[in-house]
Enzyme design. Structure first.
Site, PDB file in Angstrom:
ATOM      1  N   ARG A  16      54.131  45.818  63.193  1.00  0.00           N
ATOM      2  CA  ARG A  16      53.540  45.137  62.032  1.00  0.00           C
ATOM      3  C   ARG A  16      54.607  44.302  61.311  1.00  0.00           C
ATOM      4  NH1 ARG A  16      48.083  45.089  59.893  1.00  0.00           N
ATOM      5  NH2 ARG A  16      48.354  44.100  57.884  1.00  0.00           N
ATOM      6  N   THR A  35      41.034  35.845  47.041  1.00  0.00           N
ATOM      7  CA  THR A  35      39.729  35.924  46.407  1.00  0.00           C
ATOM      8  C   THR A  35      38.996  37.152  46.941  1.00  0.00           C
ATOM      9  OG1 THR A  35      37.648  34.792  46.013  1.00  0.00           O
ATOM     10  CG2 THR A  35      38.821  34.160  48.018  1.00  0.00           C
ATOM     11  N   HIS A  36      38.391  37.887  45.993  1.00  0.00           N
ATOM     12  CA  HIS A  36      37.753  39.164  46.337  1.00  0.00           C
ATOM     13  C   HIS A  36      36.322  39.176  45.797  1.00  0.00           C
ATOM     14  CE1 HIS A  36      37.304  43.337  47.264  1.00  0.00           C
ATOM     15  NE2 HIS A  36      37.023  43.628  46.009  1.00  0.00           N
ATOM     16  N   ASP A  65      49.618  41.321  44.891  1.00  0.00           N
ATOM     17  CA  ASP A  65      50.805  42.170  44.722  1.00  0.00           C
ATOM     18  C   ASP A  65      50.780  43.243  45.804  1.00  0.00           C
ATOM     19  OD1 ASP A  65      48.980  44.071  43.921  1.00  0.00           O
ATOM     20  OD2 ASP A  65      49.669  44.192  41.840  1.00  0.00           O
ATOM     21  N   ALA A  66      51.582  44.289  45.637  1.00  0.00           N
ATOM     22  CA  ALA A  66      51.714  45.266  46.724  1.00  0.00           C
ATOM     23  C   ALA A  66      50.466  46.126  46.915  1.00  0.00           C
ATOM     24  CB  ALA A  66      52.929  46.153  46.451  1.00  0.00           C
TER      25      ALA A  66
HETATM   26  C1  GAR Z   1      34.642  36.195  50.735  1.00  0.00           C
HETATM   27  O1  GAR Z   1      33.558  36.677  49.983  1.00  0.00           O
HETATM   28  C2  GAR Z   1      35.923  36.895  50.337  1.00  0.00           C
HETATM   29  O2  GAR Z   1      35.999  37.198  48.981  1.00  0.00           O
HETATM   30  C3  GAR Z   1      35.813  38.165  51.157  1.00  0.00           C
HETATM   31  O3  GAR Z   1      35.381  37.700  52.400  1.00  0.00           O
HETATM   32  C4  GAR Z   1      34.526  36.581  52.213  1.00  0.00           C
HETATM   33  C5  GAR Z   1      34.989  35.472  53.128  1.00  0.00           C
HETATM   34  O4  GAR Z   1      34.050  34.457  53.182  1.00  0.00           O
HETATM   35  N1  GAR Z   1      37.079  38.828  51.205  1.00  0.00           N
HETATM   36  C6  GAR Z   1      37.202  40.145  51.143  1.00  0.00           C
HETATM   37  O5  GAR Z   1      36.254  40.933  51.096  1.00  0.00           O
HETATM   38  C7  GAR Z   1      38.633  40.630  51.133  1.00  0.00           C
HETATM   39  N2  GAR Z   1      38.716  41.935  50.557  1.00  0.00           N
HETATM   40  P1  GAR Z   1      34.384  33.060  53.876  1.00  0.00           P
HETATM   41  O6  GAR Z   1      35.112  33.369  55.184  1.00  0.00           O
HETATM   42  O7  GAR Z   1      33.035  32.443  54.121  1.00  0.00           O
HETATM   43  O8  GAR Z   1      35.233  32.280  52.929  1.00  0.00           O
END
Ligand code: GAR
Length: 208
Positions: free
Chosen positions: A71, A112-113, A145-146
């Site tokens: 990794r 983005t979450h 962050d971590a």
């Molecule tokens: C988005 O909703 C993003 O926030 C999520 O995956 C989707 C990607 O959509 N990410 C996570 O859940 C990370 N924890 P996309 O590929 O159509 O942009």
């Protein structure tokens, strides 16, 4: 924070469909937006996110964990590939991997979450929100962050949970709001800078 290039140079990391990436690519087509996607990276081949970059004529790279002996090596390879494009900002948009502390030291990285942090971190934000029975969820843009989805919050947008929602319907509605939030915040950062002090994030005038 150091001065950003003008337009700001962004590397976007993806693992899937890349609709957030597409929203950024569309925004960057306007020179007044202030940012440019200089490369798109992924942890797997054959995904629509990479195809979107190809169609837009943006360079791509792939670093698959299974192609490296550890990794740690993967992390270093990913850092090197990103560094080659000299980004001001890395945007992880549906990138389903955690990056190393070294990576985060090297690059200001936003993620983005699809939930309102600190609620429902991890891979299943919409499912976990639905199962918990919250009436409002949403999306969060934060400085990585971590931890897992724990970093200082840059922007959030609320989304109503409807009684007839299933995970897919809710996630799709979140993603519509998420894309607008991402485009708005990244543009403001590109044009006005960002400062992070502890957990407080400021965008715009004087933030550089
Ligand atoms: C988005 O909703 C993003 O926030 C999520 O995956 C989707 C990607 O959509 N990410 C996570 O859940 C990370 N924890 P996309 O590929 O159509 O942009």
């Amino acid at each position: 924070m150091p001065e950003l290039s003008s337009p700001a140079r962004i590397v976007v990391l993806v693992s899937g469909s890349g609709t957030n990436l597409q929203a950024l690519l569309d925004a960057c087509a306007e020179s007044s937006y202030g940012a440019r996607v200089v490369a798109v990276g992924a942890d797997r081949d054959g995904i629509e996110g990479l195809a979107r970059a190809d169609r837009a004529g943006i360079p791509t790279f792939v670093a698959r964990v299974e192609d490296y002996s550890s990794r740690d090596h993967w992390n270093r390879a990913l850092s090197d590939k990103v560094a080659a494009f000299e980004p001001d900002l890395v945007v992880s948009a549906g990138f389903m991997k955690l990056v190393s502390a070294d990576f985060l030291e090297q690059f200001l990285t936003l993620n983005t979450h699809p939930a309102l942090c600190p609620s429902f971190p991890g891979m299943h934000g919409p499912r976990d929100a639905l199962e918990h029975g919250v009436k409002v969820t949403g999306a969060t843009l934060f400085v990585v962050d971590a931890g897992v989805d724990t970093g200082p919050i840059v922007a959030q947008v609320p989304v109503e949970v409807r009684e007839d929602d299933d995970v897919e319907a809710l996630h799709e509605r979140i993603k519509t709001a998420e894309r607008a939030m991402l485009v708005d915040a990244v543009g403001r950062i590109a044009r006005g800078g960002i400062s992070v002090e502890g957990r407080r994030v400021r965008i715009g005038a004087g933030a550089r």
